[in-house]
Design a protein around this motif. Structure first.
Motif, short mmCIF file in Angstrom:
data_model
loop_
_atom_site.label_atom_id
_atom_site.label_comp_id
_atom_site.label_asym_id
_atom_site.label_seq_id
_atom_site.Cartn_x
_atom_site.Cartn_y
_atom_site.Cartn_z
N ASN A 207 -28.33 43.73 29.63
CA ASN A 207 -27.79 42.76 28.38
C ASN A 207 -26.53 42.11 28.41
O ASN A 207 -25.82 42.00 27.30
CB ASN A 207 -27.67 44.08 27.11
N HIS B 267 -17.89 48.23 20.01
CA HIS B 267 -18.74 47.67 19.06
C HIS B 267 -19.84 46.90 19.33
O HIS B 267 -19.92 46.28 20.64
CB HIS B 267 -18.06 47.15 17.72
N VAL B 268 -20.77 46.37 18.73
CA VAL B 268 -21.73 45.41 19.03
C VAL B 268 -21.62 44.30 18.09
O VAL B 268 -21.32 44.45 16.85
CB VAL B 268 -23.25 45.97 19.09
N ASP B 269 -22.28 42.96 18.31
CA ASP B 269 -22.13 41.91 17.45
C ASP B 269 -23.61 41.85 16.89
O ASP B 269 -24.62 42.31 17.39
CB ASP B 269 -21.98 40.71 18.05
N ARG B 270 -23.73 41.56 15.63
CA ARG B 270 -24.88 41.29 14.91
C ARG B 270 -25.27 40.15 14.34
O ARG B 270 -24.32 39.50 13.79
CB ARG B 270 -24.88 42.58 13.71
N ASN C 183 -24.81 51.15 27.57
CA ASN C 183 -25.29 51.92 26.18
C ASN C 183 -25.63 53.25 26.65
O ASN C 183 -25.46 54.15 25.55
CB ASN C 183 -26.78 51.21 25.92
N THR D 93 -26.81 40.43 21.48
CA THR D 93 -26.41 40.86 20.14
C THR D 93 -27.51 41.76 19.54
O THR D 93 -28.51 41.74 20.09
CB THR D 93 -26.09 39.66 19.36
N ASP D 94 -27.16 42.29 18.44
CA ASP D 94 -28.28 43.20 17.70
C ASP D 94 -28.68 41.85 16.57
O ASP D 94 -28.16 41.83 15.57
CB ASP D 94 -27.36 44.18 16.85
N PRO E 112 -28.33 45.98 22.13
CA PRO E 112 -27.13 45.11 22.00
C PRO E 112 -25.85 45.64 23.15
O PRO E 112 -25.88 46.74 23.35
CB PRO E 112 -26.48 45.02 20.69
N CYS E 113 -25.05 44.47 23.60
CA CYS E 113 -23.95 44.61 24.59
C CYS E 113 -22.98 45.38 23.77
O CYS E 113 -22.02 44.98 22.93
CB CYS E 113 -23.73 43.75 25.38
N ILE E 114 -22.50 46.66 24.32
CA ILE E 114 -21.24 47.31 23.57
C ILE E 114 -19.96 46.70 24.33
O ILE E 114 -19.60 46.89 25.45
CB ILE E 114 -21.19 48.82 23.56
N HIS E 115 -19.03 46.36 23.67
CA HIS E 115 -17.81 45.91 24.24
C HIS E 115 -16.60 46.17 23.01
O HIS E 115 -16.80 46.48 21.96
CB HIS E 115 -18.10 44.21 24.27
#
Length: 232
Positions: free
Chosen positions: A30, A118-121, A143, A204-205, A213-216
């Motif tokens: 991801n 966090h992830v982006d949505r 993840n 992203t979510d 989604p990629c956690i960053h």
């Protein structure tokens, strides 16, 4: 150098922009990285930009008007090219000079600022692109090495005290205030630093996405050293 020793098949590296935007995410993968060794003096551009608050946005016209040395001009050429190819792809890139982001202290037990993993949505299929040209760079986290904060019993109990509403509305409350987007690194987790100069595409979510989604997270900036970041 990017440490890819603990990626768990999360990252795919490519050698050009076309492969970056056309390579699809799949299974555990991801995050896609266009690895680059950039030339030019990006710090010179930062020094030319006045940052009155925490962040200054640098548009193309301002960038073109800067009086720069030969090395600064080389850096500017790369920035303009990255902005243009992303715009041609349909993205809306922003170039920021960053002292620091605002810290979230509204809920001390649960900060929701960008320094938290966090992830982006999004409501539509879209990817996050980012590149740090100068200064500290972001981290991502596999993840499998993260736990959604709202699933941690102690945190969930505190959120319920904060909510004080009916049980059936609790999940909507978590989404409305973006609590569900944040994660904790598990013990012995290995965050992956994104490095300087590389252009990244992160998942992203969004509805019906085929990958997680990629956690960053954003890095802690060094005092007196601004960052130069492109993001969209």
């Amino acid at each position: 150098m990017i440490d890819l020793s603990h990626t768990e098949n999360q990252i795919n590296c490519v050698t050009n922009f076309q492969d970056l935007v056309t390579t699809p995410f799949h299974e555990e993968m991801n995050a896609i990285c266009w690895k680059r060794n950039l030339i030019g003096d990006f710090s010179e551009i930062i020094k030319k930009v006045e940052v009155n608050g925490n962040i200054a946005t640098l548009d193309q016209e301002q960038l073109i008007e800067l009086q720069l040395s030969e090395q600064g001009q080389l850096a500017r050429k790369i920035l303009l090219n990255d902005l243009n190819v992303l715009k041609s792809h349909g993205a809306d890139p922003t170039l920021n000079v960053i002292k620091n982001y605002e810290r979230d202290d509204v809920f001390p037990f649960f900060p929701t600022d960008v320094y938290s993993f966090h992830v982006d949505r999004s409501t539509i299929p879209v990817d996050t692109f980012l590149c740090t040209y100068y200064g500290e760079s972001s981290d991502i986290l596999p993840n499998s090495q993260a736990t959604q904060k709202i699933l941690v019993p102690e945190i969930r109990d505190e959120l319920k005290k904060l909510y004080q509403g009916s049980e059936e509305g609790f999940e909507s409350f978590l989404t409305e205030y973006f609590f569900d987007l944040h994660y904790l690194a598990k013990p012995k987790a290995n965050p992956i630093n994104l490095g300087v100069g590389h252009l990244w595409k992160l998942a992203t979510d969004y509805p019906k996405s085929k990958v997680l989604p990629c956690i960053h997270r954003a890095p802690n900036e060094k005092i007196g050293q601004n960052r130069l970041l492109l993001i969209c």
